[in-house]
Write a protein that holds these residues in place. Structure first.
Motif, mmCIF file in Angstrom:
data_model
loop_
_atom_site.group_PDB
_atom_site.id
_atom_site.type_symbol
_atom_site.label_atom_id
_atom_site.label_comp_id
_atom_site.label_asym_id
_atom_site.label_seq_id
_atom_site.Cartn_x
_atom_site.Cartn_y
_atom_site.Cartn_z
ATOM 1 N N SER A 1 -4.697 0.298 -8.107
ATOM 2 C CA SER A 1 -4.896 -0.601 -6.511
ATOM 3 C C SER A 1 -5.197 -1.951 -6.637
ATOM 4 C CB SER A 1 -4.790 0.223 -5.415
ATOM 5 O OG SER A 1 -4.448 1.493 -5.565
ATOM 6 N N SER A 2 -4.878 -3.083 -5.523
ATOM 7 C CA SER A 2 -5.353 -4.376 -6.204
ATOM 8 C C SER A 2 -4.978 -4.455 -4.018
ATOM 9 C CB SER A 2 -4.493 -5.935 -6.552
ATOM 10 O OG SER A 2 -3.267 -5.157 -6.639
ATOM 11 N N GLU A 3 -4.304 -4.081 -3.140
ATOM 12 C CA GLU A 3 -4.754 -4.321 -2.087
ATOM 13 C C GLU A 3 -4.849 -3.535 -0.824
ATOM 14 O OE1 GLU A 3 -2.442 -6.685 1.247
ATOM 15 O OE2 GLU A 3 -4.185 -7.224 -0.998
ATOM 16 N N LEU A 4 -5.423 -3.518 0.056
ATOM 17 C CA LEU A 4 -5.389 -2.255 1.062
ATOM 18 C C LEU A 4 -4.244 -2.947 2.099
ATOM 19 C CD1 LEU A 4 -6.696 0.130 2.636
ATOM 20 C CD2 LEU A 4 -8.713 -1.982 4.280
ATOM 21 N N ILE A 5 -3.440 -1.712 2.516
ATOM 22 C CA ILE A 5 -2.383 -1.949 3.559
ATOM 23 C C ILE A 5 -2.897 -1.854 4.891
ATOM 24 C CG2 ILE A 5 0.174 -1.404 3.619
ATOM 25 C CD1 ILE A 5 -0.320 -2.899 0.674
ATOM 26 N N TYR A 6 -3.348 -0.170 5.156
ATOM 27 C CA TYR A 6 -3.734 0.058 6.197
ATOM 28 C C TYR A 6 -5.020 1.156 6.370
ATOM 29 C CZ TYR A 6 -2.852 1.133 11.162
ATOM 30 O OH TYR A 6 -2.900 1.961 12.538
ATOM 31 N N SER A 7 -5.756 1.347 7.137
ATOM 32 C CA SER A 7 -7.030 2.457 7.440
ATOM 33 C C SER A 7 -6.669 2.944 8.898
ATOM 34 C CB SER A 7 -7.564 2.411 6.840
ATOM 35 O OG SER A 7 -8.557 1.151 7.397
ATOM 36 N N GLY A 8 -7.251 4.019 8.718
ATOM 37 C CA GLY A 8 -7.715 4.773 10.268
ATOM 38 C C GLY A 8 -7.476 5.920 9.892
ATOM 39 N N GLU A 9 -7.703 6.334 11.164
ATOM 40 C CA GLU A 9 -7.954 7.570 11.837
ATOM 41 C C GLU A 9 -6.667 9.205 11.466
ATOM 42 O OE1 GLU A 9 -12.001 10.094 13.238
ATOM 43 O OE2 GLU A 9 -11.980 8.523 14.192
ATOM 44 N N LEU A 10 -6.637 9.660 10.463
ATOM 45 C CA LEU A 10 -5.502 11.247 11.510
ATOM 46 C C LEU A 10 -6.510 12.412 11.037
ATOM 47 C CD1 LEU A 10 -2.643 9.213 8.523
ATOM 48 C CD2 LEU A 10 -2.614 9.856 11.234
ATOM 49 N N HIS B 1 0.278 1.864 -3.872
ATOM 50 C CA HIS B 1 0.263 3.266 -4.783
ATOM 51 C C HIS B 1 -0.923 4.272 -4.601
ATOM 52 C CE1 HIS B 1 2.602 0.819 -8.157
ATOM 53 N NE2 HIS B 1 1.326 -0.355 -8.037
ATOM 54 N N GLN B 2 -1.561 4.304 -3.673
ATOM 55 C CA GLN B 2 -2.687 5.554 -3.480
ATOM 56 C C GLN B 2 -3.232 5.737 -2.196
ATOM 57 O OE1 GLN B 2 -6.539 6.368 -5.842
ATOM 58 N NE2 GLN B 2 -6.034 3.868 -6.600
ATOM 59 N N LEU B 3 -2.815 6.815 -1.686
ATOM 60 C CA LEU B 3 -3.807 7.137 0.137
ATOM 61 C C LEU B 3 -5.014 7.617 -0.419
ATOM 62 C CD1 LEU B 3 -3.173 7.082 2.980
ATOM 63 C CD2 LEU B 3 -2.499 9.260 2.624
#
Length: 556
Positions: A361-370, A390-392
């Motif tokens: 990976s080379s980019e953080l798309i989104y983040s948060g609590e679930l 490519h990954q979570l």
């Protein structure tokens, strides 16, 4: 500098002409690269200004300033140049405002004879609002608009020839000489300083040949150059690597030029090649500026191209194509800068397992609590999730120190499909859910169930998953990738930063907050006795002596 004749004169010959011819052309032409105002151009500007002529320049970039002595402007603004005696800073005017501005932020307007009020007109569909401009005549039955187009075409051709000579000087005058001095430069150093400028030189030579073929010498306004830009738009993407490397080149040059022998060596290279008086870092900035100028030149060309012209559609398409190339280069530069941040983020995660994030990976798309719900007992867990291409990645917050994250697991997004889940009872997990969605693995039939706190949070996650797939597809189409060397360097930098800095616990925001509570910052204006009062906690007033006095039959 070794002057043993090792520079093969036949190698310096190409379709543009001999080295001597190119140098003569170079001296007689206006140098529109490097630092504007260098050499003959600066003298010509000052002569025009002293003769009473009005000289206009167009802003290439925004100039934001808080200094009232400087002139602020935005890219595309037209500035009247009033004084160009200084090499680096010119004095100019926009409307009622006057001030200093950096000469490297502008370029002289191609059509100086064009009325200023006509210049900023927007072109919509290739048609100008001023219908009279197409009917005015210039010279031998040629319209003013055709003459303006001739000026732009001539500028494109002449600047390309200048640029080719400039690239040739760097490759022949600097790189070849540096390679002869293995005692001063390693191949790795040369790669850092010059990047892929030799590839750019080869590409530009082919491009200028294509332009020359399309150039109509007798009637330049009839030239059809738009197709050349369309043909080479993919090859121009090699500028991305150069632009990304340019900051590293500047740092390496800055380090070397602290040693006198390198300063003398680079100056000797310049003099031997008969190059103008600009330092090497100034020459190396030119490719970065060049790729940014193409959209400006094509926008100007489109403005003076009639919709009936055979070149109109190609120029219009070329303008969009070169804007996309510039946008792609900027995006790649941003992505490359992001990998350092991703490496630092990973180094802050406790108990990390498996491969580094940067491997895939080379980019953080989104983040948060679930809330993640797992089989077999539909156990729910509150987790922090970070969606990369490519990954979570799944992390757990520390119970006491909520700013500390522990690595738990990761999900390969390439194998997953996203399923929107309606509110109500879920059949797979046999529980009631709200604001939920699933990740379903196509190969193993594995299912992951997630719940967000609010409907809008769920929608943002669904949108983020779409963006992740779109990003992956775009990277495949454009061939974007990060080299192994860049990944390793980013992780190494993060590791060094971690070891040289304070221990993790000390740098945590929550710990800092507690420390501030225990040790308040003291005002420097307080006298010393008040400082002691602040440092010691206040005691509640005691009633002990009052109670004693009530019990005793006498008072002191």
């Amino acid at each position: 500098v070794i002057t043993d004749g090792a520079l093969d004169k036949t190698a310096l010959m190409d379709d543009v002409g001999s080295e001597e011819d190119l140098y003569d052309d170079f001296r007689s032409s206006n140098h529109r690269y490097g630092h504007p105002g260098g050499g003959g151009e600066q003298l010509a500007i000052n002569e025009l200004i002293s003769d009473g002529s009005v000289v206009y320049a167009e802003a290439l970039w925004d100039h934001v300033t808080m200094d009232d002595q400087e002139l602020g402007f935005k890219a595309g603004d037209v500035i009247e140049v009033m004084d160009a005696t200084n090499k680096e800073w010119w004095w100019g005017r926009i409307l009622d405002s006057e001030g200093w501005f950096p000469a490297s932020f502008v370029r002289l307007r191609v059509n100086q004879d064009e009325p200023l009020e006509d210049y900023p007109l927007k072109v919509e569909g290739g048609k100008e609002d001023d219908s009279s401009s197409g009917t005015r005549r210039f010279g031998m039955g040629q319209t003013t608009k055709d003459q303006m187009r001739t000026n732009v075409i001539n500028e494109i051709i002449s600047t390309e020839r200048d640029y080719i000579k400039h690239l040739k000087d760097i490759c022949e005058g600097y790189i070849k000489q540096c390679r002869k001095r293995a005692d001063m430069f390693t191949e790795e150093q040369l790669k850092t300083i010059f990047g892929n400028i030799e590839d750019i030189y080869r590409c530009q030579k082919k491009f200028v040949k294509a332009l020359e073929k399309k150039f109509n010498k007798d009637h330049p306004h009839l030239s059809e150059v738009g197709s050349c830009f369309l043909e080479y738009q993919t090859e121009f993407q090699i500028y991305s690597e150069y632009c990304n490397n340019h900051p590293n080149a500047c740092m390496e040059l800055s380090r070397l030029t602290k040693v006198n022998k390198y300063v003398y060596f680079f100056e000797a290279c310049r003099l031997l090649q008969k190059m103008i008086d600009i330092s090497l870092d100034g020459f190396l900035l030119t490719p970065v500026q060049k790729i940014c100028k193409y959209p400006l030149q094509l926008a100007e060309l489109l403005k003076y191209t009639n919709p009936q012209h055979r070149d109109f559609k190609d120029v219009e398409a070329a303008l969009n194509a070169m804007k996309n190339v510039a946008r792609l280069i900027n995006e790649r530069k941003r992505r490359l800068e992001n990998i350092d941040k991703i490496a630092q983020w990973q180094s802050s995660i406790e108990d990390w397992e498996g491969e580094d994030v940067l491997v895939r990976s080379s980019e953080l798309i989104y983040s948060g609590e679930l809330t993640k719900i797992s089989h077999p007992q539909a156990k729910s867990q509150q987790r922090m999730f970070f969606l990369f291409d490519h990954q979570l990645v799944c992390c757990k917050k520390d119970l006491l120190r909520r700013d500390i994250l522990y690595y738990k697991s990761r999900i390969n997004m390439d194998d997953m499909e996203i399923l929107d889940v309606e509110d109500g009872k879920d059949k797979d997990f046999n529980i009631s859910v709200k604001n939920a969605f699933k990740l379903h693995c196509r190969d193993t039939e594995e299912v992951h169930l997630f719940c967000a706190k609010k409907p809008e949070q769920k929608q943002r996650w669904l949108k983020a998953f779409e963006n992740e797939r779109r990003q992956v597809q775009l990277d495949q189409e454009t061939g974007f990738s990060i080299t192994e060397v860049q990944k390793k360097q980013a992780m190494l930098n993060a590791s060094k930063q971690q070891h040289t800095g304070k221990p993790k616990a000390v740098t945590r925001p929550y710990y800092d907050f507690l420390m501030r509570q225990k040790h308040p910052t003291l005002p420097t204006t307080l006298p010393q006795q008040q400082v002691f009062m602040l440092a010691e906690p206040k005691r509640k007033p005691s009633n002990f002596w009052q109670n004693i006095s009530r019990l005793t039959p006498f008072r002191k």
